[in-house]
Design a protein around this motif. Structure first.
Motif, PDB file in Angstrom:
ATOM      1  N   ASP A 275       0.850  -1.176   0.000  1.00  0.00           N
ATOM      2  CA  ASP A 275       0.000   0.000   0.000  1.00  0.00           C
ATOM      3  C   ASP A 275       0.900   1.246   0.000  1.00  0.00           C
ATOM      4  OD1 ASP A 275      -1.904   1.914   0.317  1.00  0.00           O
ATOM      5  OD2 ASP A 275      -2.304   1.481   2.433  1.00  0.00           O
ATOM      6  N   PHE A 276       1.004   1.918  -1.157  1.00  0.00           N
ATOM      7  CA  PHE A 276       1.911   3.059  -1.302  1.00  0.00           C
ATOM      8  C   PHE A 276       1.203   4.315  -0.777  1.00  0.00           C
ATOM      9  CE2 PHE A 276       5.557   4.244  -4.444  1.00  0.00           C
ATOM     10  CZ  PHE A 276       6.070   5.144  -3.531  1.00  0.00           C
ATOM     11  N   GLY A 277       0.999   4.334   0.553  1.00  0.00           N
ATOM     12  CA  GLY A 277       0.247   5.422   1.184  1.00  0.00           C
ATOM     13  C   GLY A 277       0.850   6.789   0.921  1.00  0.00           C
ATOM     14  N   LEU A 278       2.186   6.868   0.904  1.00  0.00           N
ATOM     15  CA  LEU A 278       2.865   8.139   0.679  1.00  0.00           C
ATOM     16  C   LEU A 278       2.426   8.745  -0.655  1.00  0.00           C
ATOM     17  CD1 LEU A 278       5.122  10.264   1.293  1.00  0.00           C
ATOM     18  CD2 LEU A 278       6.687   8.734   0.112  1.00  0.00           C
ATOM     19  N   LEU A 279       2.444   7.912  -1.706  1.00  0.00           N
ATOM     20  CA  LEU A 279       2.096   8.423  -3.036  1.00  0.00           C
ATOM     21  C   LEU A 279       0.602   8.753  -3.144  1.00  0.00           C
ATOM     22  CD1 LEU A 279       3.472   9.167  -5.642  1.00  0.00           C
ATOM     23  CD2 LEU A 279       3.154   6.825  -6.456  1.00  0.00           C
ATOM     24  N   LYS A 280      -0.204   7.984  -2.411  1.00  0.00           N
ATOM     25  CA  LYS A 280      -1.648   8.317  -2.390  1.00  0.00           C
ATOM     26  C   LYS A 280      -1.826   9.709  -1.796  1.00  0.00           C
ATOM     27  CE  LYS A 280      -3.587   3.670  -1.861  1.00  0.00           C
ATOM     28  NZ  LYS A 280      -4.116   2.737  -0.843  1.00  0.00           N
ATOM     29  N   GLY A 281      -1.046  10.010  -0.758  1.00  0.00           N
ATOM     30  CA  GLY A 281      -1.113  11.337  -0.124  1.00  0.00           C
ATOM     31  C   GLY A 281      -0.704  12.429  -1.093  1.00  0.00           C
ATOM     32  N   VAL A 282       0.313  12.131  -1.901  1.00  0.00           N
ATOM     33  CA  VAL A 282       0.805  13.096  -2.892  1.00  0.00           C
ATOM     34  C   VAL A 282      -0.315  13.437  -3.890  1.00  0.00           C
ATOM     35  CG1 VAL A 282       2.374  13.255  -4.897  1.00  0.00           C
ATOM     36  CG2 VAL A 282       3.226  12.431  -2.691  1.00  0.00           C
ATOM     37  N   ILE A 283      -1.055  12.412  -4.286  1.00  0.00           N
ATOM     38  CA  ILE A 283      -2.166  12.619  -5.237  1.00  0.00           C
ATOM     39  C   ILE A 283      -3.288  13.413  -4.566  1.00  0.00           C
ATOM     40  CG2 ILE A 283      -3.952  11.417  -6.598  1.00  0.00           C
ATOM     41  CD1 ILE A 283      -1.846   9.111  -6.936  1.00  0.00           C
ATOM     42  N   THR A 284      -3.582  13.078  -3.316  1.00  0.00           N
ATOM     43  CA  THR A 284      -4.651  13.790  -2.588  1.00  0.00           C
ATOM     44  C   THR A 284      -4.306  15.269  -2.433  1.00  0.00           C
ATOM     45  OG1 THR A 284      -5.126  11.772  -1.404  1.00  0.00           O
ATOM     46  CG2 THR A 284      -6.031  13.779  -0.456  1.00  0.00           C
ATOM     47  N   VAL A 285      -3.058  15.555  -2.039  1.00  0.00           N
ATOM     48  CA  VAL A 285      -2.625  16.955  -1.890  1.00  0.00           C
ATOM     49  C   VAL A 285      -2.859  17.695  -3.199  1.00  0.00           C
ATOM     50  CG1 VAL A 285      -0.574  18.449  -1.681  1.00  0.00           C
ATOM     51  CG2 VAL A 285      -0.933  16.596  -0.046  1.00  0.00           C
TER      52      VAL A 285
END
Ligand code: UDX
Length: 431
Positions: A275-285
């Motif tokens: 689960d690449f949570g960091l990159l999901k956060g990047v997309i959300t930002v």
């Protein structure tokens, strides 16, 4: 050494690749499936705005080293190397859609010369080299991954002065044959396995998108604490581990690569059980940034956007390109419209033919010059960093507008000068 090369697909990557390989002295045949495009390219007419590309194409045509044909089969016969440069759009589930790559490989398989090297330049998920090998159906040819890192707007420069050339292959001799094609460029070479080469492309774009989302999030903090994000980046960037690049805050990142590649990377990781949570956060930002820009406009206006007239400068996803794919400018405009604003936009690269089909401009009124966009506007929003916006006559702009407010989502304009001229001005990440 001169080689005979076929390039399948004449989009950004294919056309630039074909043109610069011809410039390096190779004999290049580029194939596309659209007859009109092939005809126009054969006459030296380049359908995209890309500095220096038309000159390079004409040079290749005039020198007899570059030609364009309809259909991949016709191009690959006799070629020692075949570059696959077909699109890999985003599929419904976020993963890359490989159908064009597979179809092209099936089509060219029977016509390939023995010992030919098929080079995948399309951005493809890990394991695609194997998929191409299977689709080709040939055990006497080689498949090599060679991701492309060119940026729109500086594609020719990036191809002729690459930071590195990445070649992924299980066969060292095939990798070396590909490396020799680029010998004249004298760029650092990274020869690796296919899975690593494929991952390098996604990881590079995902990391760059992370930098931009980081600085956009940082800009929000700067606004809250009264700091100036440009000063903060200056203080950070002198540390060579951080650097200055890709730390310009803006309305969010977009274009044909970042949105598609970040989602594909999340999906690749997910399929592999991570689960690449960091990159999901990047997309959300990034998605939140569009909304924040609309909030900023509303705040400067001091009231709801319902019924307001907004002038928008910029439609393309960045300057020096006419590409509107996944443009943050359009994403912000859609949000302004969603809140009830009427928007009239100007962009130097699309103003003349804003009616081109398929350009996602439905419902956006376009003006033919920047001043006309401002007539009767309550607020002006700068969305793309076109240099020419800096040098306009802002007294004239003020005279045309109903209100004198500017939201500059690219920190492009001179805030102090505009304030002296009586504008209320809001940038990003600064007072
Ligand atoms: C990108 C990669 O840079 C390139 O290496 C890759 O091969 C293809 O994808 P491109 O899509 O042309 O190139 O755009 P790029 O210049 O990377 O910009 C991407 C987005 O980030 C744009 O919307 C741009 O405005 C935004 N951006 C970039 C910022 O908002 N701030 C920055 O500091 C840099």
């Amino acid at each position: 050494m001169t080689s005979t090369i076929a390039v399948v697909g004449t989009g950004y990557v294919g056309l630039t690749t074909g043109a610069y390989l011809a410039h390096l002295g190779h004999v290049v045949i580029c194939a596309d499936v659209v007859p009109d495009k092939v005809e126009r390219l054969s006459r030296g007419e380049v359908p995209i705005l890309e500095a220096g590309l038309e000159e390079l194409v004409r040079e290749g045509l005039d020198g007899g080293r570059l030609s364009f044909v309809l259909g991949a089969g016709a191009a690959v016969a006799g070629a020692e190397f075949v570059f696959l440069c077909v699109p890999t759009p985003q599929g419904d589930d976020g993963s890359a859609d490989l159908s064009y790559v597979r179809q092209a490989a099936i089509e060219i398989g029977p016509d390939l010369e023995p010992e030919c090297v098929v080079i995948n330049k399309s951005t493809v998920p890990v394991g695609s080299t194997r998929i191409v090998e299977e689709a080709l159906g040939r055990d006497d040819v080689f498949v090599v991954s060679n991701p492309e890192f060119l940026r729109e707007g500086s594609a020719v420069h990036d191809c002729l002065h690459p930071d590195r050339i990445v070649i992924g292959s299980d066969d060292p001799a095939a990798a070396m044959r590909v490396a020799e094609l680029f010998e004249r460029l004298r760029a650092p070479l990274v020869i690796t396995d296919p899975a690593s080469a494929e991952t390098i492309k996604y990881a590079s774009n995902a990391f760059l998108a992370t930098k931009v989302s980081f600085v956009n999030a940082l800009a929000n903090v700067c606004e809250a604490v009264g700091a100036d994000v440009r000063e903060v980046v200056l203080g950070m960037g002198h540390d060579p581990r951080i650097g200055f690049e890709f730390l310009k805050p803006g309305p969010g990142w977009g274009g044909s690569c970042f949105p598609k590649d970040t989602r594909a990377m999340v999906r690749i990781a997910e399929d592999a059980g991570y689960d690449f949570g960091l990159l999901k956060g990047v997309i959300t930002v990034n998605e939140e940034q569009y909304e924040r820009m609309a909030d900023k406009v509303e705040r400067l206006l001091g009231r709801s956007l319902a019924g307001c007239q907004v002038a928008a400068w910029g439609l393309t996803f960045k300057a020096r390109t006419d590409d509107l794919r996944d443009s943050p400018a359009i994403a912000v405009i859609r949000r302004l419209q969603g809140r009830g604003a009427r928007v009239r936009a100007y962009d130097p690269a699309v103003a003349d033919d804003g009616g081109r089909p398929g350009l996602q401009l439905g419902g956006i009124d376009t003006a033919t010059d920047p001043y006309a966009a401002c007539e009767g506007a309550d607020v002006l929003v700068v969305l793309t960093e076109w240099d020419e916006f800096r040098w306009l006559d802002f007294d004239k702009v003020a005279g045309l507008m109903a209100g004198t407010r500017i939201v500059d989502t690219r920190n492009l304009l001179d805030a102090a000068m505009l304030r002296r001229q009586g504008f209320a001005y809001a940038g990003v990440g600064r007072d």
